[in-house]
Design a protein around this motif. Structure first.
Motif, mmCIF file in Angstrom:
data_model
loop_
_atom_site.group_PDB
_atom_site.id
_atom_site.type_symbol
_atom_site.label_atom_id
_atom_site.label_comp_id
_atom_site.label_asym_id
_atom_site.label_seq_id
_atom_site.Cartn_x
_atom_site.Cartn_y
_atom_site.Cartn_z
ATOM 1 N N SER A 4 -26.918 -122.499 -3.107
ATOM 2 C CA SER A 4 -26.040 -123.491 -2.472
ATOM 3 C C SER A 4 -26.838 -124.466 -1.628
ATOM 4 O O SER A 4 -26.556 -125.664 -1.599
ATOM 5 C CB SER A 4 -24.981 -122.790 -1.612
ATOM 6 O OG SER A 4 -25.503 -122.370 -0.373
ATOM 7 N N HIS A 5 -27.860 -123.975 -0.962
ATOM 8 C CA HIS A 5 -28.674 -124.840 -0.119
ATOM 9 C C HIS A 5 -29.454 -125.860 -0.954
ATOM 10 O O HIS A 5 -29.755 -126.962 -0.480
ATOM 11 C CB HIS A 5 -29.620 -124.008 0.735
ATOM 12 C CG HIS A 5 -28.917 -123.297 1.856
ATOM 13 N ND1 HIS A 5 -29.588 -122.585 2.835
ATOM 14 C CD2 HIS A 5 -27.596 -123.180 2.158
ATOM 15 C CE1 HIS A 5 -28.707 -122.073 3.683
ATOM 16 N NE2 HIS A 5 -27.498 -122.419 3.286
ATOM 17 N N ARG A 6 -29.768 -125.487 -2.199
ATOM 18 C CA ARG A 6 -30.475 -126.425 -3.068
ATOM 19 C C ARG A 6 -29.632 -127.661 -3.388
ATOM 20 O O ARG A 6 -30.173 -128.720 -3.702
ATOM 21 C CB ARG A 6 -30.915 -125.728 -4.366
ATOM 22 C CG ARG A 6 -32.130 -124.828 -4.196
ATOM 23 C CD ARG A 6 -32.736 -124.453 -5.534
ATOM 24 N NE ARG A 6 -31.900 -123.533 -6.274
ATOM 25 C CZ ARG A 6 -31.961 -122.201 -6.187
ATOM 26 N NH1 ARG A 6 -32.851 -121.638 -5.361
ATOM 27 N NH2 ARG A 6 -31.169 -121.440 -6.899
ATOM 28 N N VAL A 7 -28.317 -127.509 -3.326
ATOM 29 C CA VAL A 7 -27.424 -128.662 -3.536
ATOM 30 C C VAL A 7 -26.798 -129.099 -2.209
ATOM 31 O O VAL A 7 -25.778 -129.777 -2.177
ATOM 32 C CB VAL A 7 -26.332 -128.353 -4.592
ATOM 33 C CG1 VAL A 7 -26.967 -128.189 -5.954
ATOM 34 C CG2 VAL A 7 -25.526 -127.117 -4.216
ATOM 35 N N ASN A 8 -27.436 -128.651 -1.115
ATOM 36 C CA ASN A 8 -27.042 -129.054 0.250
ATOM 37 C C ASN A 8 -25.617 -128.657 0.608
ATOM 38 O O ASN A 8 -24.904 -129.397 1.289
ATOM 39 C CB ASN A 8 -27.229 -130.557 0.438
ATOM 40 C CG ASN A 8 -27.396 -130.933 1.913
ATOM 41 O OD1 ASN A 8 -27.991 -130.169 2.682
ATOM 42 N ND2 ASN A 8 -26.871 -132.076 2.304
ATOM 43 N N VAL A 9 -25.200 -127.486 0.138
ATOM 44 C CA VAL A 9 -23.894 -126.942 0.494
ATOM 45 C C VAL A 9 -24.098 -125.790 1.469
ATOM 46 O O VAL A 9 -24.816 -124.830 1.172
ATOM 47 C CB VAL A 9 -23.128 -126.446 -0.750
ATOM 48 C CG1 VAL A 9 -21.837 -125.738 -0.336
ATOM 49 C CG2 VAL A 9 -22.801 -127.619 -1.665
ATOM 50 N N ILE A 10 -23.485 -125.892 2.643
ATOM 51 C CA ILE A 10 -23.555 -124.846 3.657
ATOM 52 C C ILE A 10 -22.278 -124.018 3.578
ATOM 53 O O ILE A 10 -21.176 -124.581 3.500
ATOM 54 C CB ILE A 10 -23.678 -125.456 5.071
ATOM 55 C CG1 ILE A 10 -24.841 -126.447 5.129
ATOM 56 C CG2 ILE A 10 -23.874 -124.352 6.116
ATOM 57 C CD1 ILE A 10 -24.874 -127.268 6.417
ATOM 58 N N HIS A 11 -22.411 -122.715 3.597
ATOM 59 C CA HIS A 11 -21.208 -121.884 3.517
ATOM 60 C C HIS A 11 -20.384 -121.991 4.785
ATOM 61 O O HIS A 11 -19.179 -122.127 4.754
ATOM 62 C CB HIS A 11 -21.568 -120.420 3.249
ATOM 63 C CG HIS A 11 -20.371 -119.576 2.927
ATOM 64 N ND1 HIS A 11 -19.465 -119.185 3.883
ATOM 65 C CD2 HIS A 11 -19.915 -119.070 1.761
ATOM 66 C CE1 HIS A 11 -18.510 -118.464 3.319
ATOM 67 N NE2 HIS A 11 -18.764 -118.378 2.027
ATOM 68 N N ARG A 12 -21.006 -121.869 5.946
ATOM 69 C CA ARG A 12 -20.398 -122.019 7.272
ATOM 70 C C ARG A 12 -19.691 -120.768 7.786
ATOM 71 O O ARG A 12 -19.525 -120.609 8.985
ATOM 72 C CB ARG A 12 -19.376 -123.173 7.296
ATOM 73 C CG ARG A 12 -19.934 -124.519 6.970
ATOM 74 C CD ARG A 12 -18.840 -125.542 6.754
ATOM 75 N NE ARG A 12 -19.392 -126.862 6.475
ATOM 76 C CZ ARG A 12 -19.580 -127.795 7.374
ATOM 77 N NH1 ARG A 12 -19.262 -127.577 8.639
ATOM 78 N NH2 ARG A 12 -20.092 -128.958 7.049
ATOM 79 N N ASP A 13 -19.243 -119.899 6.903
ATOM 80 C CA ASP A 13 -18.441 -118.763 7.356
ATOM 81 C C ASP A 13 -18.860 -117.486 6.633
ATOM 82 O O ASP A 13 -18.023 -116.719 6.152
ATOM 83 C CB ASP A 13 -16.952 -119.055 7.113
ATOM 84 C CG ASP A 13 -16.032 -118.067 7.830
ATOM 85 O OD1 ASP A 13 -16.462 -117.480 8.846
ATOM 86 O OD2 ASP A 13 -14.897 -117.872 7.373
ATOM 87 N N LEU A 14 -20.163 -117.257 6.550
ATOM 88 C CA LEU A 14 -20.668 -116.047 5.891
ATOM 89 C C LEU A 14 -20.367 -114.823 6.749
ATOM 90 O O LEU A 14 -20.806 -114.729 7.895
ATOM 91 C CB LEU A 14 -22.182 -116.157 5.671
ATOM 92 C CG LEU A 14 -22.644 -116.927 4.436
ATOM 93 C CD1 LEU A 14 -24.149 -117.103 4.479
ATOM 94 C CD2 LEU A 14 -22.234 -116.199 3.157
#
Length: 373
Positions: free
Chosen positions: A123-133
């Protein structure tokens, strides 16, 4: 108009049962009539969530990885929005640990963290942060084998951010009454920068924030407790860097002490307050993969008798196969006895396979099918 069992969404997805409700969305199991498969459908039920649902669903669709629940479709039907996701036949990690495990052994903890880190790295490779892991957003195998590990709600987790932002504002102003269950459950896994106000008055959420959360999850799995406590206590301890010391029992086993010590150092690296010092999710995954942990699928059994010699136990697996273990192989959970339910990795042995990396499970009720015969 509310969604009900039997409804067909977009002339394709037939709602069969409700499988979840809480936070910001409702979740159903549905049948994909076109591809003849079961899927999960999620729909927001709060005004704040509805406004951000479409963008969050598209964000989630960017992440494609075996350790991330796959985004399948997005539908706007009659003003009601639906997000279609892969249906995972499993149990969330929070419920799994609450019901079955006092803590995990180092091998299984490393395995879980490794797969989670790989999913987050994708996800980080496409600059997506989960935020609520957090554990409730992670699904594992229902059979407790840990053969399937998937992160859910990538992108959709952003829906909860506005509520979390409001709760953090309350915390920063010492207004602790009325905090939502979403916030209280998330606090033990939130990075310090998330709990602080940034220059613009908002929490600073970034890629390293997810890595902190992975470290907090890893600590919880390995130690059986949260590194900074629960609820409001955790918020204070995170901000003041008051992490609990590791219990000596975690490295007490001579069989797994070396691996446990290495894993502890990796986890500690994730829990550094300065986000610029934490490893990236990519390097975290690489470091965990290099540990050489046992990757065998875990099995469960019930102890049926003690061996003739001290410390040896015999049990029967869920497939009916006999299994042998020794007290030294018990990593967590306490002393075995007849009727104890154990979870383990099986190694070849004669006359029966040997159970290693054994965890005495919380639930010692023998299943009826195991008790018969």
């Amino acid at each position: 108009m509310s969604t009900a069992i039997g409804d067909v969404i977009a002339d394709r997805y037939k709602i069969e049962s409700e499988i979840g409700y809480g936070g910001m969305q409702r979740v159903w199991q549905a049948r994909d009539l076109s591809l003849e498969r079961n899927i999960a459908i999620k729909s927001p039920f709060s005004p704040g969530a509805i406004k951000r649902f479409a963008s969050s669903a598209r964000l989630s669709a960017k992440v494609r990885h075996p350790n991330v629940a796959a985004a399948l479709d997005y539908i706007d039907q009659g003003g009601k929005e639906y997000y279609v996701e892969e249906l995972i036949d499993g149990i969330n990690l929070q419920d799994c640990m609450d019901a079955h495990f006092p803590r995990l052994d180092a091998d299984t903890c490393a395995r879980v963290m490794h797969h989670l880190a790989k999913g987050v790295a994708s996800s980080h490779r496409v600059n997506v942060i989960h935020r609520d892991l957090k554990p409730s957003n992670i699904m594992v195998s229902r059979d407790l084998s840990f053969s399937n590990i998937k992160i859910t709600d990538f992108g959709i987790a952003k829906l909860a951010q506005s509520q979390i932002d409001q709760d953090i504002e309350r915390l920063n102003n010492n207004h602790t009454e009325g905090l939502t269950s979403t916030m209280l459950g998330a606090i033990p896994f939130l990075a310090p920068e998330v709990l602080k106000k940034g220059n613009q008055g908002a929490p600073q959420i970034n890629l390293p924030s997810d890595v902190w959360s992975l470290g907090a999850i890893g600590y919880w799995l390995l130690a059986g407790e949260h590194p900074f406590g629960k609820g409001l206590e955790a918020a204070v301890n995170i901000l003041t860097e008051q992490r609990k010391p590791w219990a000596p029992s975690i490295t007490a086993s001579r069989i797994t002490s070396h691996l446990a010590q290495k894993l502890q150092k990796i986890i500690e690296g994730c829990l550094v307050s300065d986000p610029t010092v934490r490893p990236t999710a990519e390097s975290l995954a690489s470091n965990l993969g290099a540990l050489g942990y046992l990757s065998g699928v875990r099995e469960s059994a019930v102890i049926t008798s003690a061996g003739k010699y001290g410390g040896v136990w015999w049990g029967r697996s869920e497939t009916g196969e006999s299994v042998m273990t020794h007290n030294e192989e018990v990593i967590a959970g306490g002393i075995l006895k007849v009727g104890s339910r154990i979870n383990y990795i099986s190694c070849p042995g004669s006359p029966s396979p040997r159970a290693v990396a054994v965890i005495k499970m919380k639930d010692e009720k023998v299943k009826s099918e195991l008790a018969s015969g």
